[in-house]
Design a protein around this motif. Structure first.
Motif, PDB file in Angstrom:
ATOM      1  N   GLN A 157      -7.124  12.129  -7.873  1.00 34.78           N
ATOM      2  CA  GLN A 157      -8.034  10.869  -8.304  1.00 34.78           C
ATOM      3  C   GLN A 157      -8.521  10.377  -7.036  1.00 34.78           C
ATOM      4  OE1 GLN A 157      -5.518   8.692 -10.728  1.00 34.78           O
ATOM      5  NE2 GLN A 157      -6.498   6.680 -10.130  1.00 34.78           N
ATOM      6  N   VAL A 158      -9.923   9.793  -7.270  1.00 31.40           N
ATOM      7  CA  VAL A 158     -10.612   9.044  -6.067  1.00 31.40           C
ATOM      8  C   VAL A 158     -10.725   7.728  -6.520  1.00 31.40           C
ATOM      9  CG1 VAL A 158     -12.748   8.971  -4.898  1.00 31.40           C
ATOM     10  CG2 VAL A 158     -12.030  11.344  -5.490  1.00 31.40           C
ATOM     11  N   THR A 159     -10.522   6.871  -5.842  1.00 35.18           N
ATOM     12  CA  THR A 159     -10.465   5.267  -6.052  1.00 35.18           C
ATOM     13  C   THR A 159     -11.103   4.638  -5.131  1.00 35.18           C
ATOM     14  OG1 THR A 159      -8.222   5.553  -7.044  1.00 35.18           O
ATOM     15  CG2 THR A 159      -9.106   3.227  -6.676  1.00 35.18           C
ATOM     16  N   VAL A 160     -11.922   3.614  -5.539  1.00 37.32           N
ATOM     17  CA  VAL A 160     -12.714   2.801  -4.310  1.00 37.32           C
ATOM     18  C   VAL A 160     -12.225   1.402  -4.383  1.00 37.32           C
ATOM     19  CG1 VAL A 160     -15.156   2.037  -3.615  1.00 37.32           C
ATOM     20  CG2 VAL A 160     -14.778   4.524  -4.630  1.00 37.32           C
ATOM     21  N   LEU A 161     -11.859   0.971  -3.642  1.00 38.01           N
ATOM     22  CA  LEU A 161     -11.330  -0.482  -3.342  1.00 38.01           C
ATOM     23  C   LEU A 161     -11.717  -1.408  -1.932  1.00 38.01           C
ATOM     24  CD1 LEU A 161      -7.745  -0.331  -4.684  1.00 38.01           C
ATOM     25  CD2 LEU A 161      -9.587  -1.405  -5.890  1.00 38.01           C
ATOM     26  N   THR A 162     -11.902  -2.618  -2.262  1.00 35.86           N
ATOM     27  CA  THR A 162     -11.880  -3.334  -0.906  1.00 35.86           C
ATOM     28  C   THR A 162     -10.591  -3.320  -0.203  1.00 35.86           C
ATOM     29  OG1 THR A 162     -11.809  -5.438  -1.994  1.00 35.86           O
ATOM     30  CG2 THR A 162     -14.063  -4.730  -1.622  1.00 35.86           C
ATOM     31  N   SER A 163     -10.626  -3.509   1.014  1.00 38.86           N
ATOM     32  CA  SER A 163      -9.461  -3.443   1.918  1.00 38.86           C
ATOM     33  C   SER A 163      -8.416  -4.546   1.473  1.00 38.86           C
ATOM     34  CB  SER A 163      -9.665  -3.463   3.338  1.00 38.86           C
ATOM     35  OG  SER A 163     -10.453  -4.437   3.995  1.00 38.86           O
ATOM     36  N   ASP A 164      -8.773  -5.491   1.022  1.00 40.78           N
ATOM     37  CA  ASP A 164      -7.706  -6.582   0.773  1.00 40.78           C
ATOM     38  C   ASP A 164      -7.122  -6.353  -0.535  1.00 40.78           C
ATOM     39  OD1 ASP A 164     -10.259  -6.995  -0.512  1.00 40.78           O
ATOM     40  OD2 ASP A 164      -9.927  -8.981  -1.213  1.00 40.78           O
ATOM     41  N   LYS A 165      -7.623  -5.384  -1.390  1.00 46.20           N
ATOM     42  CA  LYS A 165      -6.925  -4.876  -2.699  1.00 46.20           C
ATOM     43  C   LYS A 165      -6.184  -3.710  -2.557  1.00 46.20           C
ATOM     44  CE  LYS A 165      -9.200  -8.082  -5.191  1.00 46.20           C
ATOM     45  NZ  LYS A 165     -10.126  -8.802  -4.106  1.00 46.20           N
ATOM     46  N   VAL A 166      -6.079  -3.160  -1.284  1.00 49.14           N
ATOM     47  CA  VAL A 166      -5.307  -1.494  -1.432  1.00 49.14           C
ATOM     48  C   VAL A 166      -3.769  -1.960  -1.382  1.00 49.14           C
ATOM     49  CG1 VAL A 166      -5.109   0.390  -0.050  1.00 49.14           C
ATOM     50  CG2 VAL A 166      -7.495  -0.511  -0.297  1.00 49.14           C
ATOM     51  N   ALA A 167      -3.266  -2.795  -0.691  1.00 51.12           N
ATOM     52  CA  ALA A 167      -1.946  -3.029  -0.500  1.00 51.12           C
ATOM     53  C   ALA A 167      -1.393  -3.253  -1.821  1.00 51.12           C
ATOM     54  CB  ALA A 167      -1.491  -4.071   0.483  1.00 51.12           C
ATOM     55  N   ASP A 168      -2.050  -3.793  -2.825  1.00 53.65           N
ATOM     56  CA  ASP A 168      -1.361  -4.033  -4.179  1.00 53.65           C
ATOM     57  C   ASP A 168      -1.174  -2.843  -5.059  1.00 53.65           C
ATOM     58  OD1 ASP A 168      -1.871  -6.553  -3.231  1.00 53.65           O
ATOM     59  OD2 ASP A 168      -3.747  -6.832  -4.520  1.00 53.65           O
ATOM     60  N   HIS A 169      -1.266  -1.605  -4.620  1.00 48.56           N
ATOM     61  CA  HIS A 169      -1.314  -0.576  -5.196  1.00 48.56           C
ATOM     62  C   HIS A 169      -0.335   0.471  -4.901  1.00 48.56           C
ATOM     63  CE1 HIS A 169      -4.992  -1.069  -8.186  1.00 48.56           C
ATOM     64  NE2 HIS A 169      -5.133  -1.815  -6.971  1.00 48.56           N
ATOM     65  N   ALA A 170       0.288   1.422  -5.328  1.00 48.92           N
ATOM     66  CA  ALA A 170       1.286   2.652  -5.015  1.00 48.92           C
ATOM     67  C   ALA A 170       0.251   3.715  -5.152  1.00 48.92           C
ATOM     68  CB  ALA A 170       2.492   2.746  -5.794  1.00 48.92           C
ATOM     69  N   TRP A 171       0.362   4.515  -3.987  1.00 53.59           N
ATOM     70  CA  TRP A 171      -0.652   5.928  -3.553  1.00 53.59           C
ATOM     71  C   TRP A 171       0.345   6.911  -3.735  1.00 53.59           C
ATOM     72  CZ3 TRP A 171      -5.348   4.109  -4.986  1.00 53.59           C
ATOM     73  CH2 TRP A 171      -5.918   2.911  -4.573  1.00 53.59           C
ATOM     74  N   ARG A 172      -0.394   8.074  -4.251  1.00 49.71           N
ATOM     75  CA  ARG A 172       0.420   9.448  -4.252  1.00 49.71           C
ATOM     76  C   ARG A 172      -0.026  10.157  -3.160  1.00 49.71           C
ATOM     77  NH1 ARG A 172      -2.290   9.501  -9.476  1.00 49.71           N
ATOM     78  NH2 ARG A 172      -3.322  11.546  -8.598  1.00 49.71           N
ATOM     79  N   ASP A 173       1.097  10.806  -2.676  1.00 50.29           N
ATOM     80  CA  ASP A 173       0.849  11.789  -1.550  1.00 50.29           C
ATOM     81  C   ASP A 173       0.562  12.982  -1.973  1.00 50.29           C
ATOM     82  OD1 ASP A 173       1.179   9.967   0.905  1.00 50.29           O
ATOM     83  OD2 ASP A 173       3.355  10.093   0.342  1.00 50.29           O
ATOM     84  N   PRO A 174      -0.132  14.198  -1.433  1.00 53.17           N
ATOM     85  CA  PRO A 174      -0.894  13.822  -0.164  1.00 53.17           C
ATOM     86  C   PRO A 174      -2.167  12.879  -0.379  1.00 53.17           C
ATOM     87  CG  PRO A 174      -1.197  15.839  -0.665  1.00 53.17           C
ATOM     88  CD  PRO A 174      -0.024  15.355  -1.941  1.00 53.17           C
ATOM     89  N   ASN A 175      -2.792  12.141   0.408  1.00 49.71           N
ATOM     90  CA  ASN A 175      -3.942  11.392  -0.043  1.00 49.71           C
ATOM     91  C   ASN A 175      -4.689  11.243   1.453  1.00 49.71           C
ATOM     92  OD1 ASN A 175      -3.378   8.847   1.470  1.00 49.71           O
ATOM     93  ND2 ASN A 175      -1.652   8.502  -0.062  1.00 49.71           N
ATOM     94  N   LEU A 176      -6.102  11.058   1.411  1.00 50.02           N
ATOM     95  CA  LEU A 176      -6.930  11.246   2.486  1.00 50.02           C
ATOM     96  C   LEU A 176      -7.674   9.700   2.204  1.00 50.02           C
ATOM     97  CD1 LEU A 176      -8.857  13.468   4.396  1.00 50.02           C
ATOM     98  CD2 LEU A 176     -10.327  11.491   3.528  1.00 50.02           C
ATOM     99  N   VAL A 177      -8.017   8.787   3.276  1.00 43.02           N
ATOM    100  CA  VAL A 177      -8.653   7.551   3.004  1.00 43.02           C
ATOM    101  C   VAL A 177      -9.846   7.525   3.988  1.00 43.02           C
ATOM    102  CG1 VAL A 177      -8.593   5.253   3.075  1.00 43.02           C
ATOM    103  CG2 VAL A 177      -6.564   6.430   2.895  1.00 43.02           C
ATOM    104  N   ILE A 178     -11.236   7.547   3.417  1.00 36.88           N
ATOM    105  CA  ILE A 178     -12.319   7.059   4.059  1.00 36.88           C
ATOM    106  C   ILE A 178     -12.406   5.623   3.993  1.00 36.88           C
ATOM    107  CG2 ILE A 178     -14.772   7.486   4.106  1.00 36.88           C
ATOM    108  CD1 ILE A 178     -14.371   9.991   2.302  1.00 36.88           C
ATOM    109  N   VAL A 179     -12.537   5.011   5.335  1.00 36.91           N
ATOM    110  CA  VAL A 179     -12.522   3.544   5.494  1.00 36.91           C
ATOM    111  C   VAL A 179     -14.221   3.403   6.177  1.00 36.91           C
ATOM    112  CG1 VAL A 179     -11.808   1.690   6.831  1.00 36.91           C
ATOM    113  CG2 VAL A 179     -10.366   3.695   6.169  1.00 36.91           C
ATOM    114  N   ILE A 180     -14.909   2.614   5.388  1.00 36.39           N
ATOM    115  CA  ILE A 180     -16.381   2.391   5.699  1.00 36.39           C
ATOM    116  C   ILE A 180     -16.539   1.053   5.581  1.00 36.39           C
ATOM    117  CG2 ILE A 180     -17.156   4.472   4.736  1.00 36.39           C
ATOM    118  CD1 ILE A 180     -17.705   3.435   2.338  1.00 36.39           C
ATOM    119  N   GLY A 181     -17.689   0.553   6.368  1.00 37.25           N
ATOM    120  CA  GLY A 181     -18.168  -1.079   6.462  1.00 37.25           C
ATOM    121  C   GLY A 181     -17.983  -1.325   7.879  1.00 37.25           C
TER     122      GLY A 181
END
Length: 405
Positions: free
Chosen positions: A175-199
């Protein structure tokens, strides 16, 4: 020792003939649960569930037969190959690579990644990974339990970024999800995962690049350090001379993964130059005009930094932990507050000997070895070889003493 050790990368696609051949001959197979469930794993082979790669390497070293290690993505890119080849294990390995998780993530996002920084986030390196995300506009973060998307977002508080979160790449649950950084901590994420941080607002240089990651010859990057006043538009304020700034940068030694505090940032000259070394920078000043000049300097040189308007030392309480600190204003009181946060190095300056002694005493009391130098620079008008401007300052630097256990 195993007769043959083959490391096979797996990206969710069918195994190559070379990988199937190595697996069919294996008498020991190590991997995660989803690797060991692959139908190509021989039913009679000994199976090792990978937790600690070091423990698995010791088991493999003592095995007689053919061993296979299965790993996600390219096992030679921040993967198990480095550990297996470590001198303490003595293993020679053959590698069957696959598409790396980083390449797959950027492919899912439809983005190039030759201009991206790539970092690994463990619990012990999470803060440094976050600092790279502060300082750069495109970062791929290989996460781990306890150092995942939510933790990255929480530590990036106050810095706006977009997260592309890729969960379980290559599996049926991808699954690929796009969120702004202020919303990310509101979710639980499955391992393994990789994050692309842009901006961050600065675009990459146009055209094809020649070096992966940050281009040191970006069009906005001026050659040299401790640049003269005219590079900063309105000029430099007191205590910001090129000579003093160059000496401060030399003693701070900012580098990628560091967080620099520049307190009393003035024109933003030192903050911008520290950011050009690849460090994350938080520039602090109570003067709105100084904050605006610092933001303009960051745009001028194409670097990322965070500007915080407020008066030290009170505003410092909410800032993340620094690695090195430059105190451009506030004197001994601010130096003491910075020393309480235990950065590795602190530099400051004073116009008088009394001021220098007070700052030196604050550094000493805070547990720092103190060095002081009287710097004098004279700018000459080369048309007449006459003195144009003279600058004198006491430069103080503190190096943290490690406390006795």
């Amino acid at each position: 020792m195993a007769d043959r050790v083959t490391v096979i990368g797996w990206d969710g696609s069918p195994l190559t003939p070379a990988a199937r051949s190595a697996l069919s001959a294996a008498t020991l197979v190590a991997g995660a649960a989803h690797h060991l469930a692959l139908p190509e794993v021989p039913p009679r082979a000994e199976r090792i569930r990978l937790g600690s790669v070091d423990l698995a390497a010791r088991r493999i070293a003592g095995h007689r037969g053919s061993a296979v290690v299965l790993a996600d993505g390219d096992p030679g890119f921040f993967g198990v190959v480095r550990t297996l080849r470590a001198p303490e294990h003595g293993l020679e390995v053959e590698v069957v690579p696959a598409v790396s998780a980083v390449a797959a993530a950027f492919a899912r996002a439809g983005m190039p990644w030759d201009d991206a920084q790539v970092v690994v986030a463990h619990r012990r390196t999470l803060r440094r990974a976050v600092n790279v995300c502060r300082a750069h506009t495109k970062v791929a973060v290989l996460t781990s339990p306890g150092a995942g998307p939510a933790e990255l977002a929480l530590l990036l508080e106050g810095v706006h970024r977009t997260f592309v979160i890729c969960e379980e790449l290559g599996s049926e649950r991808e699954q690929v999800t796009v969120l702004t950084s202020d919303k990310v901590a509101d979710h639980a994420w499955r391992d393994p995962n990789l994050v692309i941080v842009i901006g961050g607002g600065q675009s990459a240089a146009p055209g094809a690049g020649w070096i992966a990651g940050r281009d040191p010859a970006h069009p906005q990057q001026v050659r040299g350090w401790a640049l003269p006043a005219y590079e900063y538009g309105d000029g430099l304020g007191p205590g910001e001379s090129a000579g003093l700034r160059g000496a401060q940068l030399a003693r701070l030694g900012p580098r990628t993964g560091d967080l620099v505090w520049d307190i009393g940032c003035g024109s933003g000259a030192l903050a911008a130059e520290a950011a050009r070394f690849g460090a994350a920078v938080i520039a602090v000043d109570a003067d709105p005009d100084a904050c605006a000049r610092t933001e303009a300097a960051a745009r001028r040189f194409g670097v990322q930094l965070q500007v915080v308007a407020g008066r030290a030392p009170h505003v410092l309480e909410s800032l993340p932990e620094p690695d090195v600190v430059r105190v451009g204003g506030g004197g001994a009181e601010v130096v003491s507050a910075c020393a309480d946060r235990r950065p590795e190095r602190i530099v400051a300056h004073a116009a008088t000997r009394d001021g220098a002694e007070a700052i030196g005493a604050a550094l000493e009391a805070g547990g720092y070895d103190v060095e002081c130098a009287l710097l004098q620079s004279v700018e000459l008008d080369t048309s007449a070889w006459s003195e144009r401007e003279r600058s004198v300052a006491f430069l103080l630097s503190g190096r943290r003493r490690e406390r006795s256990p």
